[in-house]
Design a protein around this motif. Structure first.
Motif, mmCIF file in Angstrom:
data_model
loop_
_atom_site.group_PDB
_atom_site.id
_atom_site.type_symbol
_atom_site.label_atom_id
_atom_site.label_comp_id
_atom_site.label_asym_id
_atom_site.label_seq_id
_atom_site.Cartn_x
_atom_site.Cartn_y
_atom_site.Cartn_z
ATOM 1 N N THR A 1 -50.769 -9.622 33.163
ATOM 2 C CA THR A 1 -49.701 -10.611 33.574
ATOM 3 C C THR A 1 -48.618 -10.581 32.296
ATOM 4 O O THR A 1 -48.982 -10.915 31.462
ATOM 5 C CB THR A 1 -50.354 -11.690 34.128
ATOM 6 O OG1 THR A 1 -51.066 -12.493 33.075
ATOM 7 C CG2 THR A 1 -51.498 -11.390 35.189
ATOM 8 N N THR B 1 -50.758 -10.865 28.868
ATOM 9 C CA THR B 1 -52.397 -11.334 29.111
ATOM 10 C C THR B 1 -53.295 -10.298 29.765
ATOM 11 O O THR B 1 -52.944 -9.709 30.804
ATOM 12 C CB THR B 1 -52.468 -12.583 29.657
ATOM 13 O OG1 THR B 1 -51.723 -13.354 28.976
ATOM 14 C CG2 THR B 1 -54.013 -12.940 29.686
ATOM 15 N N TYR C 1 -56.790 -8.681 31.455
ATOM 16 C CA TYR C 1 -58.111 -8.865 32.384
ATOM 17 C C TYR C 1 -58.695 -7.694 32.714
ATOM 18 O O TYR C 1 -58.081 -6.625 32.989
ATOM 19 C CB TYR C 1 -57.635 -9.908 33.520
ATOM 20 C CG TYR C 1 -56.796 -10.787 33.114
ATOM 21 C CD1 TYR C 1 -57.365 -12.364 33.200
ATOM 22 C CD2 TYR C 1 -55.313 -11.044 33.404
ATOM 23 C CE1 TYR C 1 -56.842 -13.422 32.870
ATOM 24 C CE2 TYR C 1 -54.810 -12.309 33.134
ATOM 25 C CZ TYR C 1 -55.376 -13.360 32.843
ATOM 26 O OH TYR C 1 -55.018 -14.530 32.636
ATOM 27 N N ASP D 1 -48.073 -17.953 42.008
ATOM 28 C CA ASP D 1 -49.422 -17.989 41.445
ATOM 29 C C ASP D 1 -50.512 -17.405 42.276
ATOM 30 O O ASP D 1 -51.755 -17.221 41.920
ATOM 31 C CB ASP D 1 -49.849 -19.199 40.993
ATOM 32 C CG ASP D 1 -48.886 -19.635 39.645
ATOM 33 O OD1 ASP D 1 -48.254 -18.882 39.061
ATOM 34 O OD2 ASP D 1 -48.668 -20.920 39.540
ATOM 35 N N THR E 1 -56.608 -15.326 44.119
ATOM 36 C CA THR E 1 -56.285 -15.972 42.892
ATOM 37 C C THR E 1 -55.288 -17.140 43.334
ATOM 38 O O THR E 1 -54.254 -16.953 44.093
ATOM 39 C CB THR E 1 -55.653 -15.273 41.759
ATOM 40 O OG1 THR E 1 -55.596 -15.916 40.733
ATOM 41 C CG2 THR E 1 -54.698 -14.426 42.243
ATOM 42 N N ASP F 1 -54.158 -19.016 40.602
ATOM 43 C CA ASP F 1 -53.771 -19.319 39.296
ATOM 44 C C ASP F 1 -53.070 -18.107 38.336
ATOM 45 O O ASP F 1 -53.214 -17.864 37.303
ATOM 46 C CB ASP F 1 -54.892 -20.011 38.399
ATOM 47 C CG ASP F 1 -56.168 -19.275 38.394
ATOM 48 O OD1 ASP F 1 -56.193 -17.963 38.529
ATOM 49 O OD2 ASP F 1 -56.926 -19.746 37.982
ATOM 50 N N LYS G 1 -55.832 -15.594 36.590
ATOM 51 C CA LYS G 1 -56.673 -16.155 35.540
ATOM 52 C C LYS G 1 -58.197 -15.980 36.177
ATOM 53 O O LYS G 1 -59.179 -15.460 35.678
ATOM 54 C CB LYS G 1 -56.589 -17.532 35.218
ATOM 55 C CG LYS G 1 -54.896 -17.491 34.326
ATOM 56 C CD LYS G 1 -54.801 -18.889 34.001
ATOM 57 C CE LYS G 1 -53.457 -18.957 33.277
ATOM 58 N NZ LYS G 1 -52.876 -20.331 32.887
ATOM 59 N N THR G 2 -58.416 -16.501 37.246
ATOM 60 C CA THR G 2 -59.630 -16.561 38.061
ATOM 61 C C THR G 2 -59.543 -15.917 39.523
ATOM 62 O O THR G 2 -58.551 -16.096 40.141
ATOM 63 C CB THR G 2 -60.359 -18.009 38.201
ATOM 64 O OG1 THR G 2 -59.188 -18.814 38.963
ATOM 65 C CG2 THR G 2 -60.380 -18.481 36.831
#
Length: 845
Positions: A122, A130, A132, A149, A175, A177, A180-181
């Motif tokens: 992302t 970033t 993942y 998001d 997700t 966020d 991220k999660t």
């Protein structure tokens, strides 16, 4: 070369990017600034981002990402900034590294970069990425249309690639966020979709069937779930598939070998079962549907007959009663040649197999019998595209027209193309004749500036094309041969400019412009083979450096001194019963539109004609000498022509004349010369049956009928006046002339017998007495102006005539394939059964 120090700077400090800036001077001494960049691998995706529209990402088939921060003037290799981007994927059969594709969110600077299998990255536009990882294979990421998001992510288990294992299924995750999660929404998923700001829908197997291979779960063991973004259940529906578009939820369920389609305006609380007429020519089976368009208050559905053709149906969203719009629609396993003309309501283009194609065996042979068609009334009537004005049909050639290539041929040919910022402009590649031809030497490029009503040939051969400046600039290049020449026009194709782009020829793959602007800067995408392998070519074409002036006289459009004209589209200048007026640049005014918005407004309503109506459910079109085509009954039994025996007192019943208004049509049935095919509304005054026949399907003129009614009415009035005057004269003579009075008494006695002496009782109530005008409280008016006819009314049959001058994977046994990167963001996702593949429209937006 211009700006040599800047190019040298990029060559020295940016790896694998070669750049060169040149001045391209055409035959009219216009100077076009070009910036050529050569990258590693053929470019197949361009993504504009950032609020200032300066930043562009390019992805190549070498899985490398390049980035420009100056609208494509220069490019930097961005891939080295991605953590772990060079690591090999987990499983040996996935021998790829790098980026698979780029996913945009609702916010310009937030992007997902999909890896091959188990990774994604992302960025928030800050130049950092970033990384993942996932344990399962990442199939797709589907961002929310409003909340940047929030997104779906779908995964496939590792068992899907190992035939020895038996637990292959799809999982849907959420997700909130920005990746991220993630939390699990459900498993054993067939389809999923956002439905606007606050809801999601998906199709999943029932809990008791969420075991083993998803491929083996029975089709009727899936349900549709409607939930909030927070995953709160709103509704659970016993259907096996769903698509949400423009305020309506479309659902399917299996009924033996056939499928049933339902429409809901409220996420399943109300269900409207769709009805389809029997198709005698193809049989009654329908094992799959695809939603083609829902953008204008109506639905176009494609029902597969086989992998080569299909039948296109039309219905109002409110009733779900589908009628045949276009039989023999061209399609293959992946695509359908059907699409909407952007920016103007009611106009669609499609390709159709000629009736002679059914005498040919095999799909390849049928492809020699394709014809292009157009409708200006939302599918009610279709006509061949007319031959261009500057390339007419050959003498004696029957059933001749313009034939263009559509989405089925998107791999090998240029498609019909238009842009919402250039209203009414359409470019396509094809030929003139009875049927379409595929040989390159027979193909040319054609242009329409009136939304497909008329065409003209603008260049020989096949080209790739793009609009800029609201259509003020059209850029083209040959796409079937290598070229070094740029071709463009400032005059809607009446005059073409050429200049040399590069020192060596290359293949042009695409021409793009920022889809959210009306820019004068284009990105030409090409490829060429070198000693180091295939390279991508990115050329920024900047027309802002020319001496072309800005257009003048916007507020005086249509006057001789203005650069702008007023244009009213449609046959007879009517579309869906209205006249719309657009402001646009005159074709021979070589100037830039600038920030002109495509203003249009309704001028007035048009008189209703045959083009404003489509056949009602259970009616089908047949040739008609007066109307061109008429709608006749095509179902078992007889059409309803009177109230039912058990009609409910006070309720109003609608009786069809075999037609219904095209959805959204606002034509005026009361205008002079109007055709009135509107249904008759009859109010029930009791439960007794009616012997009257309020509907007559003769197709003579409603205007003539109205004239007859008016003539009868005037005749009655005239007769009444004559009788009144005659009675007054008799009364005067009777009182003043004694001889006349005696003769009149004797005459009446001879004719009727003597009921008494002259001047007998005026209050006589003899049973033989009857009033000329009986007033019994019933409404027996001859003309019902509001079309709401009471049960006991003497209903006048409308005598109607034609006055128009223009006649006209979702897979049952496999996993769903969710295409999240539609070229046309307005195009509805397909509800495909049993074979869902990537689906586009005839028109590539």
């Amino acid at each position: 070369l211009k700006h040599v120090p800047l190019c040298v700077l990029f060559v020295l400090f940016i790896s694998q990017v070669y750049c060169k800036e040149v001045e391209c001077v055409d035959q009219y001494d216009n100077v076009i600034m070009l910036e050529e960049n050569v990258v590693d691998g053929k470019v197949f995706q361009l993504v504009w981002t950032s609020e200032d529209h300066q930043t562009i990402y390019a992805l190549t088939n070498s899985h490398l990402v390049y980035k420009s921060t100056n609208e494509g003037f220069s490019w930097e290799l961005e891939s080295p900034k991605f953590p772990k981007v060079d690591e090999l994927q987990k499983y040996p059969f996935l021998n790829y590294t790098g980026i698979r594709y780029i996913v945009e969110t609702s916010k310009d600077n937030k992007l997902y970069f999909m890896g091959f299998g188990f990774s994604y990255w992302t960025t928030t536009g800050n130049g950092k990425y970033t990384h993942y990882d996932f344990d399962d294979y990442i199939e797709s990421i589907y961002p929310h249309p409003v909340y940047e998001d929030t997104a779906f992510l779908s995964t496939l288990t590792a068992d899907c690639w190992d035939v020895k294992l038996h637990s292959c299924y799809r999982t849907l995750l959420l997700t909130e966020d920005f990746g991220k999660t993630w939390s699990v929404v459900d498993k054993y998923i067939l389809q999923f979709q956002w439905t606007g700001e606050d809801k999601m829908i998906y199709t999943a197997a029932l809990k008791e069937f969420q075991t083993g291979d998803q491929n083996k779960v029975p089709f009727d063991s899936f349900n549709v779930y409607v939930k909030t973004v927070e995953k709160t259940l709103i509704n659970e529906l016993e259907f096996a598939g769903a698509v949400y578009e423009n305020g309506y939820l479309y659902l399917v369920k299996s009924s033996g070998e056939d499928l049933s389609l339902y429409i809901s305006p409220d996420f399943g609380e109300t269900l409207i079962e769709s009805k389809f007429p029997e198709e005698e020519s193809f049989g009654s089976y329908r094992n799959s549907f695809e939603i083609l368009d829902t953008s204008e208050g109506a639905t176009f559905i494609n029902a597969f007959e086989n992998n080569n053709w299909a039948t296109t149906y039309y219905a109002s969203n409110a009733d779900g009663e589908f009628v045949v719009s276009l039989p023999r629609t061209v399609r293959d396993q992946y695509s359908i040649d059907f699409g909407r003309v952007t920016g103007i309501e009611g106009i669609y283009l499609s390709n159709q197999y000629g009736i002679e194609s059914f005498n040919v065996d095999g799909s390849s042979g049928r492809r020699n019998y394709i014809q292009s068609t157009i409708t200006f009334n939302k599918g009610s009537t279709w006509n061949r595209l007319p031959a261009p004005e500057n390339e007419p049909c050959k003498d004696g050639e029957e059933d001749c027209g313009l034939n263009l290539f559509g989405n089925v041929d998107r791999v090998s040919k240029s498609l019909i193309y238009m842009n919402k910022n250039a209203v009414g402009f359409i470019i396509g590649t094809g030929n003139v004749g009875k049927y379409r031809r595929s040989r390159q030497e027979e193909l040319n490029t054609y242009f329409s500036r009136d939304a497909g009503l008329t065409w003209y040939k603008i260049r020989g051969g096949s080209h790739i094309y793009e609009y800029g400046d609201h259509g003020g600039i059209i850029v083209m290049a040959p796409n079937d041969v290598e070229t070094d020449t740029l071709v463009y026009t400032f005059s809607d194709g009446y005059e073409w400019h050429e200049c040399q782009m590069t020192d060596s020829s290359f293949l042009v793959d695409n021409i793009r412009v920022d889809p959210s602007t009306v820019s004068k800067k284009f990105i030409l995408v090409g490829s060429k083979m070198t000693d180091d392998g295939e390279k991508g070519v990115l050329i920024q074409i900047d027309f802002s450096s020319t001496d072309i002036p800005d257009c003048q006289g916007l507020n005086q459009a249509g006057t001789p001194d203005s650069d702008f004209e007023l244009w009213v589209p449609g046959p007879d200048q009517c579309l869906l019963g209205q006249k719309f007026e657009y402001v646009r640049r005159k074709p021979l005014s070589e100037c830039f539109n600038g920030n002109l918005f495509d203003n249009h407004f309704s001028v007035e309503s048009c008189a209703c004609s045959r083009e404003d109506y489509v056949c009602d459910y259970c009616y089908t079109e047949v040739p008609d000498e007066t109307l061109g085509t008429a709608c006749v009954w095509n179902c078992e039994g007889s059409p309803q022509t009177s109230l039912p025996d058990d009609c409910v007192e006070g309720e109003t019943y609608e009786i069809s004349k075999g037609y219904k208004k095209v959805q959204g049509d606002l034509c005026d049935v009361t205008a002079e010369g109007a055709l009135n095919f509107d249904p008759i509304h009859i109010k029930c005054k009791g439960t007794e049956s009616s012997d009257s026949d309020p509907i007559n399907h003769d197709h003579s003129s409603s205007s003539d009928s109205n004239s007859i009614i008016i003539a009868i009415f005037l005749a009655v009035i005239l007769l009444f006046l004559v009788i009144t005057i005659f009675a007054v004269i008799l009364s005067v003579l009777y009182k003043t002339n004694e001889q006349f009075r005696e003769q009149l008494v004797n005459l009446s006695g001879n004719l009727f017998g003597n009921h008494g002496p002259s001047g007998s009782n005026p209050n006589n109530t003899d049973d033989n007495y009857s009033s000329l005008f009986e007033q019994d409280g019933n409404d027996n008016s001859l003309i019902d102006l509001d079309n709401d006819v009471d049960y006991n009314d003497d209903v006048i049959d409308d005598d109607l005539s034609h006055n128009s001058a223009f006649d006209s994977g979702f897979d049952l046994s496999g996993l769903a394939n969710v295409d999240d990167n539609d070229d046309n963001e307005d195009e509805p996702d397909a509800l495909i059964l049993p074979n869902q593949q990537e689906q586009g429209s005839l028109i590539d937006i």
